[in-house]
Design a protein around this motif. Structure first.
Motif, PDB file in Angstrom:
ATOM      1  N   GLY A 116      42.660 -47.060  -0.533  1.00 54.63           N
ATOM      2  CA  GLY A 116      43.650 -47.531   0.439  1.00 54.63           C
ATOM      3  C   GLY A 116      44.629 -46.415   0.808  1.00 54.63           C
ATOM      4  O   GLY A 116      44.901 -46.168   1.992  1.00 54.63           O
ATOM      5  N   ALA A 117      45.119 -45.719  -0.208  1.00 53.98           N
ATOM      6  CA  ALA A 117      46.038 -44.610   0.047  1.00 53.98           C
ATOM      7  C   ALA A 117      45.323 -43.511   0.837  1.00 53.98           C
ATOM      8  O   ALA A 117      45.891 -42.924   1.767  1.00 53.98           O
ATOM      9  N   GLY A 118      44.060 -43.255   0.471  1.00 54.20           N
ATOM     10  CA  GLY A 118      43.271 -42.256   1.199  1.00 54.20           C
ATOM     11  C   GLY A 118      43.087 -42.662   2.656  1.00 54.20           C
ATOM     12  O   GLY A 118      43.174 -41.830   3.559  1.00 54.20           O
ATOM     13  N   ALA A 119      42.861 -43.972   2.883  1.00 53.90           N
ATOM     14  CA  ALA A 119      42.673 -44.467   4.251  1.00 53.90           C
ATOM     15  C   ALA A 119      43.946 -44.252   5.073  1.00 53.90           C
ATOM     16  O   ALA A 119      43.874 -43.872   6.245  1.00 53.90           O
ATOM     17  N   ALA A 120      45.101 -44.474   4.434  1.00 51.14           N
ATOM     18  CA  ALA A 120      46.368 -44.241   5.136  1.00 51.14           C
ATOM     19  C   ALA A 120      46.478 -42.764   5.521  1.00 51.14           C
ATOM     20  O   ALA A 120      46.890 -42.424   6.637  1.00 51.14           O
ATOM     21  N   ALA A 121      46.061 -41.887   4.597  1.00 50.29           N
ATOM     22  CA  ALA A 121      46.098 -40.452   4.892  1.00 50.29           C
ATOM     23  C   ALA A 121      45.155 -40.113   6.044  1.00 50.29           C
ATOM     24  O   ALA A 121      45.483 -39.295   6.908  1.00 50.29           O
ATOM     25  N   VAL A 122      43.976 -40.773   6.061  1.00 48.46           N
ATOM     26  CA  VAL A 122      43.033 -40.539   7.162  1.00 48.46           C
ATOM     27  C   VAL A 122      43.663 -40.970   8.483  1.00 48.46           C
ATOM     28  O   VAL A 122      43.585 -40.259   9.496  1.00 48.46           O
ATOM     29  N   ALA A 123      44.328 -42.147   8.461  1.00 47.00           N
ATOM     30  CA  ALA A 123      44.954 -42.663   9.682  1.00 47.00           C
ATOM     31  C   ALA A 123      46.032 -41.699  10.195  1.00 47.00           C
ATOM     32  O   ALA A 123      46.256 -41.590  11.391  1.00 47.00           O
ATOM     33  N   LEU A 124      46.675 -40.989   9.259  1.00 48.18           N
ATOM     34  CA  LEU A 124      47.708 -40.013   9.653  1.00 48.18           C
ATOM     35  C   LEU A 124      47.101 -38.651   9.977  1.00 48.18           C
ATOM     36  O   LEU A 124      47.809 -37.665  10.115  1.00 48.18           O
ATOM     37  N   ARG A 125      45.778 -38.601  10.061  1.00 51.26           N
ATOM     38  CA  ARG A 125      45.034 -37.381  10.393  1.00 51.26           C
ATOM     39  C   ARG A 125      45.278 -36.248   9.390  1.00 51.26           C
ATOM     40  O   ARG A 125      45.386 -35.074   9.752  1.00 51.26           O
ATOM     41  N   ALA A 126      45.405 -36.605   8.130  1.00 47.54           N
ATOM     42  CA  ALA A 126      45.553 -35.584   7.088  1.00 47.54           C
ATOM     43  C   ALA A 126      44.226 -34.851   6.909  1.00 47.54           C
ATOM     44  O   ALA A 126      43.170 -35.413   7.147  1.00 47.54           O
ATOM     45  N   PRO A 127      44.284 -33.572   6.497  1.00 50.99           N
ATOM     46  CA  PRO A 127      43.036 -32.851   6.206  1.00 50.99           C
ATOM     47  C   PRO A 127      42.296 -33.465   5.001  1.00 50.99           C
ATOM     48  O   PRO A 127      42.905 -34.167   4.187  1.00 50.99           O
ATOM     49  N   LEU A 128      40.987 -33.149   4.905  1.00 48.48           N
ATOM     50  CA  LEU A 128      40.144 -33.720   3.848  1.00 48.48           C
ATOM     51  C   LEU A 128      40.739 -33.580   2.455  1.00 48.48           C
ATOM     52  O   LEU A 128      40.756 -34.526   1.660  1.00 48.48           O
ATOM     53  N   LEU A 129      41.214 -32.361   2.160  1.00 48.38           N
ATOM     54  CA  LEU A 129      41.739 -32.109   0.815  1.00 48.38           C
ATOM     55  C   LEU A 129      42.915 -33.038   0.517  1.00 48.38           C
ATOM     56  O   LEU A 129      43.009 -33.616  -0.576  1.00 48.38           O
ATOM     57  N   VAL A 130      43.812 -33.206   1.502  1.00 44.53           N
ATOM     58  CA  VAL A 130      44.977 -34.064   1.304  1.00 44.53           C
ATOM     59  C   VAL A 130      44.523 -35.508   1.076  1.00 44.53           C
ATOM     60  O   VAL A 130      45.031 -36.202   0.185  1.00 44.53           O
ATOM     61  N   VAL A 131      43.539 -35.951   1.855  1.00 41.31           N
ATOM     62  CA  VAL A 131      43.015 -37.317   1.699  1.00 41.31           C
ATOM     63  C   VAL A 131      42.529 -37.526   0.260  1.00 41.31           C
ATOM     64  O   VAL A 131      42.865 -38.520  -0.396  1.00 41.31           O
ATOM     65  N   MET A 132      41.771 -36.562  -0.263  1.00 39.73           N
ATOM     66  CA  MET A 132      41.211 -36.706  -1.610  1.00 39.73           C
ATOM     67  C   MET A 132      42.297 -36.658  -2.682  1.00 39.73           C
ATOM     68  O   MET A 132      42.252 -37.411  -3.658  1.00 39.73           O
ATOM     69  N   VAL A 133      43.253 -35.758  -2.499  1.00 43.17           N
ATOM     70  CA  VAL A 133      44.319 -35.639  -3.501  1.00 43.17           C
ATOM     71  C   VAL A 133      45.175 -36.910  -3.520  1.00 43.17           C
ATOM     72  O   VAL A 133      45.511 -37.437  -4.594  1.00 43.17           O
ATOM     73  N   VAL A 134      45.499 -37.432  -2.321  1.00 50.23           N
ATOM     74  CA  VAL A 134      46.286 -38.661  -2.239  1.00 50.23           C
ATOM     75  C   VAL A 134      45.547 -39.804  -2.943  1.00 50.23           C
ATOM     76  O   VAL A 134      46.127 -40.556  -3.735  1.00 50.23           O
ATOM     77  N   ALA A 135      44.240 -39.917  -2.678  1.00 56.26           N
ATOM     78  CA  ALA A 135      43.444 -40.991  -3.298  1.00 56.26           C
ATOM     79  C   ALA A 135      43.406 -40.825  -4.813  1.00 56.26           C
ATOM     80  O   ALA A 135      43.621 -41.783  -5.572  1.00 56.26           O
ATOM     81  N   ALA A 136      43.138 -39.598  -5.270  1.00 53.29           N
ATOM     82  CA  ALA A 136      43.030 -39.359  -6.706  1.00 53.29           C
ATOM     83  C   ALA A 136      44.369 -39.584  -7.404  1.00 53.29           C
ATOM     84  O   ALA A 136      44.442 -40.210  -8.475  1.00 53.29           O
TER      85      ALA A 136
END
Lengths: 216, 102
Positions: free
Chosen positions: B72-92
């Motif tokens: 869910g947190a990763g999805a929010a990062a995706v919606a904010l157009r975060a780069p891949l690495l940020v998406v993964m770090v946020v999720a982890a």
């Protein structure tokens, strides 16, 4: 943007580097507990090079499920590589022997990252795969020899990093209506099948159903 | 031969063949446009199936745990157009924090 190069594949994979080491180590550890010698664990990582199937096989052997059950589970899990491999069939150059060898670098992550630009890029796939391969095999060796000294991949949240990665790679596809329908259909089928079928079946069934549903 | 080695060899050989299916047997063939159109929807379908299995699959059961919060947190990062690495770090980080707190 210029044509992607091999380096771009390695760069794309760089942020993911801790994952194959930690999961590889976790596999090495589990394999030892399941009765694998260190060499057998390393050979499996070097030849199968597919995390989920290896975990499934080792955990079934560890709980006394027997060789047949372990093989069936791992083969079902890896059946998804047939459609994955078909989708990138045309991007591999060179002789049959070279294509056979380089096709082994197809893993979920290398395949998914190579398709980021909307079409599959050979150098990205090979770059990511070649970068992951020694980390996965080396991580396995680390786990098989060094055992419990290594951190737990789950407590670091790495279990959640992968679905997020695949989601981030999925989103760019969803601009087309057909792709959106296929993705939603596949997600729904997977969700419904997980409780009723052995691991691996839901992904394969979902991708087949997506194809059949959109045939026209 | 021990049971372990039988598993290692059979699973290894099968996987090598699975992965080679496309590049080895279909590479020199031009696929008809209809088939190509199907292969195009294969990618989003497989990615969606991977998201679901990685997030909630257990051993023949659905498991709702810290992975879903991380996703869910990763999805929010995706919606904010975060780069891949940020998406993964946020999720982890979200999942790790959840495990720490519960």
């Amino acid at each position: 943007m210029s044509r992607p190069r091999f380096r771009d594949g390695v760069l794309a994979a760089l942020p993911l580097a801790p994952a194959p080491v930690l999961f590889g180590a976790a596999f090495g550890l589990l394999a030892r507990e399941a009765g694998f010698g260190a060499v057998a664990a390393i050979v499996m990582s070097a030849t199968t090079f597919a995390g989920s199937a290896q975990f499934a096989a080792a955990s079934i052997l560890e709980t006394g499920g027997g060789a047949v059950a372990a093989i069936v589970a791992a083969v079902l899990l890896n059946a998804r590589y047939v459609p994955l491999s078909v989708s990138v069939a045309s991007i591999f150059p060179g002789s049959a022997a070279r294509r056979l060898g380089e096709a082994q670098l197809i893993v979920d992550e290398s395949w998914a990252l190579s398709g980021r630009s909307g079409r599959f890029e050979y150098l990205i796939l090979v770059g990511v795969g070649l970068f992951f391969y020694p980390l996965w095999v080396g991580g396995t060796a680390l786990g098989a020899f060094a055992g419990e000294a290594i951190g737990d991949a789950r407590s670091l949240g790495l279990d959640a990093a992968f679905p997020a990665l695949f989601l981030a790679l999925l989103v760019p596809y969803l601009s087309s209506r057909r792709a959106l329908v296929a993705a939603l259909g596949a997600a729904a089928i997977t969700l419904v099948l997980i409780p009723f079928t052995p691991p691996g079946v839901p992904i394969v069934a979902a991708s087949v159903a997506a194809l059949v549903g959109l045939r026209r | 031969m021990s049971e372990i080695w039988i598993v290692v060899i059979v699973v290894g050989a099968t996987t090598v063949l699975f992965k080679a299916t496309g590049p080895l047997f279909l590479a020199r063939r031009t696929l008809p446009p209809r088939v190509l159109a199907l292969v195009e929807v294969l990618a989003p379908a497989m990615l969606a199936a991977l998201v679901v299995t990685q997030a909630v699959a257990g051993d023949r059961e659905l498991v709702w745990d810290e992975r879903l919060l991380g996703l869910g947190a990763g999805a929010a990062a995706v919606a904010l157009r975060a780069p891949l690495l940020v998406v993964m770090v946020v999720a982890a980080a979200t999942a790790a924090l959840t495990l720490l707190l519960i």
